[in-house]
Write an enzyme that holds these catalytic residues in place. Structure first.
Site, PDB file in Angstrom:
ATOM      1  N   ILE A   1      26.146  25.632 -50.821  1.00  0.00           N
ATOM      2  CA  ILE A   1      26.414  26.454 -51.999  1.00  0.00           C
ATOM      3  C   ILE A   1      27.412  27.569 -51.710  1.00  0.00           C
ATOM      4  CG2 ILE A   1      24.596  28.187 -51.660  1.00  0.00           C
ATOM      5  CD1 ILE A   1      23.972  27.922 -54.658  1.00  0.00           C
ATOM      6  N   SER A   2      27.607  27.885 -50.434  1.00  0.00           N
ATOM      7  CA  SER A   2      28.423  29.035 -50.044  1.00  0.00           C
ATOM      8  C   SER A   2      29.880  28.652 -49.807  1.00  0.00           C
ATOM      9  CB  SER A   2      27.866  29.666 -48.760  1.00  0.00           C
ATOM     10  OG  SER A   2      28.794  30.588 -48.224  1.00  0.00           O
ATOM     11  N   PRO A   3      30.808  29.238 -50.565  1.00  0.00           N
ATOM     12  CA  PRO A   3      32.226  28.958 -50.307  1.00  0.00           C
ATOM     13  C   PRO A   3      32.683  29.505 -48.963  1.00  0.00           C
ATOM     14  CG  PRO A   3      32.013  30.731 -51.907  1.00  0.00           C
ATOM     15  CD  PRO A   3      30.639  30.178 -51.686  1.00  0.00           C
TER      16      PRO A   3
END
Length: 208
Positions: free
Chosen positions: A11-13
């Site tokens: 979920i983390s860019p």
């Protein structure tokens, strides 16, 4: 040879950018990596925090910042159609691709690019089914052992003091964030700064 445990959530860019830039950032160093997917939301809940995308203003800045960083590094990045989204299906799929629950780099790369390239809905059921077919996991992503391993990975991260992703753990030391990669490289190189300055923060009193 040093071993790095890379705590990540798809979920983390920033985790995506760190994953893509890690080989170049640590070029010339002798190391091995274990990729350990964790549930970022559980880390936030444990530490009583909101995610960057849950805070108005910070949300917009985060998206602009990661688009700029991708541009700066020459990486492809398109924001998914919805963010935040529920990443549990992707996390379980990653774990299911290995008996140990530690996916290899190809699996992580494929899932990260599923999320951060193309601008589609990362959690779409049809896309997840296609992705599952592509990766051909060794186990059913919904089996209880996979769910247990994801909880165990997340609990392990919390026990070690991990508060966000990406986090890199080496010799019990935690390096958080994309911008920590130069610091991590310095540690792998044996920079003498770590012999004294690392522990200096232990002497600082908190307030109140």
């Amino acid at each position: 040879m040093k071993h790095i445990t890379f705590y990540l959530d798809f979920i983390s860019p920033y985790a995506y950018l760190a994953f893509e830039t890690l080989p170049e950032a640590l070029m010339g160093q002798s190391y091995s990596v274990s990729y350990k997917p964790v549930l970022f939301a559980a880390l936030l809940k444990h530490h009583g925090q909101l995610g960057p995308a849950e805070i108005p203003g910070k949300r917009e800045w985060t998206y602009r910042h990661v688009l700029w960083l991708a541009h700066q590094h020459g990486l492809e990045l398109q924001l998914p159609a919805q963010h935040p989204f529920n990443p549990i299906g992707l996390l379980r799929l990653a774990l299911a691709c290995s008996e140990s629950g530690l996916p290899n780099r190809y699996v992580c790369e494929t899932i990260f690019r599923h999320v951060w390239q193309g601008g589609a809905d990362a959690a779409d059921a049809d896309r997840l089914q296609t992705l599952t077919g592509q990766l051909a996991p060794k186990r059913d992503a919904n089996e209880e052992l996979v769910k247990t391993q994801l909880r165990a990975h997340t609990d392990d991260a919390i026990a070690k003091g991990v508060f966000g992703v990406p986090t890199f753990e080496v010799d019990g030391k935690l390096f958080w964030g994309l911008d920590a990669l130069p610091m991590l490289k310095a540690y792998l190189q044996g920079n003498a700064w770590f012999n004294s300055a690392w522990a200096a923060t232990d002497q600082v009193r908190s307030w109140p």
